[in-house]
Design an enzyme around this catalytic site. Structure first.
Site, PDB file in Angstrom:
ATOM      1  N   TYR A 178       0.844  -1.196   0.000  1.00 53.57           N
ATOM      2  CA  TYR A 178       0.000   0.000   0.000  1.00 53.57           C
ATOM      3  C   TYR A 178       0.876   1.242   0.000  1.00 53.57           C
ATOM      4  O   TYR A 178       2.042   1.207   0.401  1.00 53.57           O
ATOM      5  CB  TYR A 178      -0.966   0.019   1.197  1.00 53.57           C
ATOM      6  N   CYS A 179       0.292   2.344  -0.475  1.00 48.80           N
ATOM      7  CA  CYS A 179       0.957   3.647  -0.441  1.00 48.80           C
ATOM      8  C   CYS A 179      -0.142   4.699  -0.326  1.00 48.80           C
ATOM      9  O   CYS A 179      -1.282   4.370  -0.013  1.00 48.80           O
ATOM     10  CB  CYS A 179       1.830   3.857  -1.681  1.00 48.80           C
ATOM     11  N   THR A 180       0.180   5.957  -0.560  1.00 55.60           N
ATOM     12  CA  THR A 180      -0.779   7.039  -0.323  1.00 55.60           C
ATOM     13  C   THR A 180      -2.005   6.951  -1.226  1.00 55.60           C
ATOM     14  O   THR A 180      -3.139   6.946  -0.757  1.00 55.60           O
ATOM     15  CB  THR A 180      -0.100   8.412  -0.545  1.00 55.60           C
TER      16      THR A 180
END
Ligand SMILES: [Zn+2]
Ligand SMILES: [Zn+2]
Length: 318
Positions: A178-180
């Site tokens: 996951y990331c922003t």
């Protein structure tokens, strides 16, 4: 009071004449009175723009009308004031700098991790055969991350490929990245697949979409964002604060940039220390001759840079 929106989006889609597209797109954004930052590359678009609700709607409709961008998932936030001061559209070689220049190896358009929507991610993340991997940098995961997520000691996403060996111990697990907003995961998960990780998934739309659609459950702390807000709340289900004041260690989730422009470090600082340190990370920065005036927010508008004539870093507008 007039309502403003801030849009966040990306899209991996081939743009043949990306430099020309960037110049035309800047004119288009300005005609709508938008502010923000957009990166254009042959591999796609990565943008965040802010403007009146009306202008943002027109922007979304026009971009969606282009078959190359019909599938873009715009994340829309309501804000009291525009999140940017100027409008920049820049041509670069990649929409997110990964340090991986070879599209034969890493091309999210042809091969990337399986997309999980927020609900699917929530259901999978706590299983025994799953590892949740945060692909963001130190200043981001220090402020907030998923409970039990693995984080990497990196200052920039371009250092991600060098961390692959450290992750080899998880090859027998399902990896959920996951990331922003999802853009980094497209490349990170593609690289993991290329490196022989058999089952790789990615949180589609990132933390931001997870907060909106799944209530942000089990995201601890705040989410760092790349605009004037610096951070946003994600978790309305079971929120906790995990970050501490860099100076005194008190629990705080207030993210600032150091008032010394030559330092400009992103860090968390409590209001007491903010006042005492005048928004600086250290005594050295506090006495720096170019120190900026701390107004309590810790956000500073970038000072215009000299025109860079290097083609890749061409500044289209200042
Ligand atoms: Zn403090
Ligand atoms: Zn500093």
């Amino acid at each position: 009071m007039e309502k403003y929106n801030t849009l966040l989006y990306y899209c991996y889609s081939t743009i043949a004449d990306a430099e020309q597209f960037a110049a035309d797109h800047l004119k288009f954004c300005k005609s709508l009175g938008l502010t923000g930052r957009i990166i254009v590359a042959e591999e796609g678009l990565n943008g965040t723009v802010s403007g009146t609700a009306e202008a943002c709607k027109q922007y979304i409709d026009t971009v969606h009308a282009d078959p190359r961008f019909a599938g873009i998932d715009f994340k829309v936030d309501e804000v009291d004031t525009p999140s940017f001061v100027k409008m920049h559209v820049r041509y670069k070689s990649e929409i997110v700098h990964s340090g991986l220049r070879n599209p034969e190896i890493i091309d999210p358009k042809s091969k990337t991790g399986k997309h999980l929507n927020p609900k699917e991610f929530m259901e999978m993340k706590d299983r025994d055969d799953v590892v949740v991997l945060d692909v963001r940098s130190n200043y981001e995961h220090n402020l907030g991350k998923f409970k039990n997520a693995i984080t990497l000691d990196i200052e920039n996403f371009r250092d991600f490929p060098a961390m692959i060996n450290e992750l080899a111990q998880y090859k027998d697990k399902k990896i959920l990245t996951y990331c922003t907003g999802g853009i980094k995961c497209e490349k990170a998960s593609a690289l993991l697949l290329h490196e022989g990780f058999p089952e790789v998934y990615q949180l589609h739309g990132g933390i931001i979409k997870y907060g909106k659609e799944a209530g942000g459950k089990d995201f601890e702390g705040k989410c760092y964002v790349f605009d004037g807000r610096l951070s946003v709340d994600v978790n309305s289900v079971n929120p906790v604060v995990i970050s501490k004041c860099f100076n005194c260690g008190t629990v705080t989730d207030k993210m600032i940039n150091c008032a010394n422009p030559e330092c400009n470090e992103h860090f968390t600082q409590c209001d007491n220390c903010g006042e005492a340190m005048e928004g600086c990370c250290s005594d050295a920065c506090k006495t720096h001759p170019r120190k900026r005036v701390y107004d309590g927010t810790g956000y500073y508008v970038k000072v215009p840079q000299p025109i860079n004539t290097d083609k890749k870093g061409l500044k289209l507008q200042y």
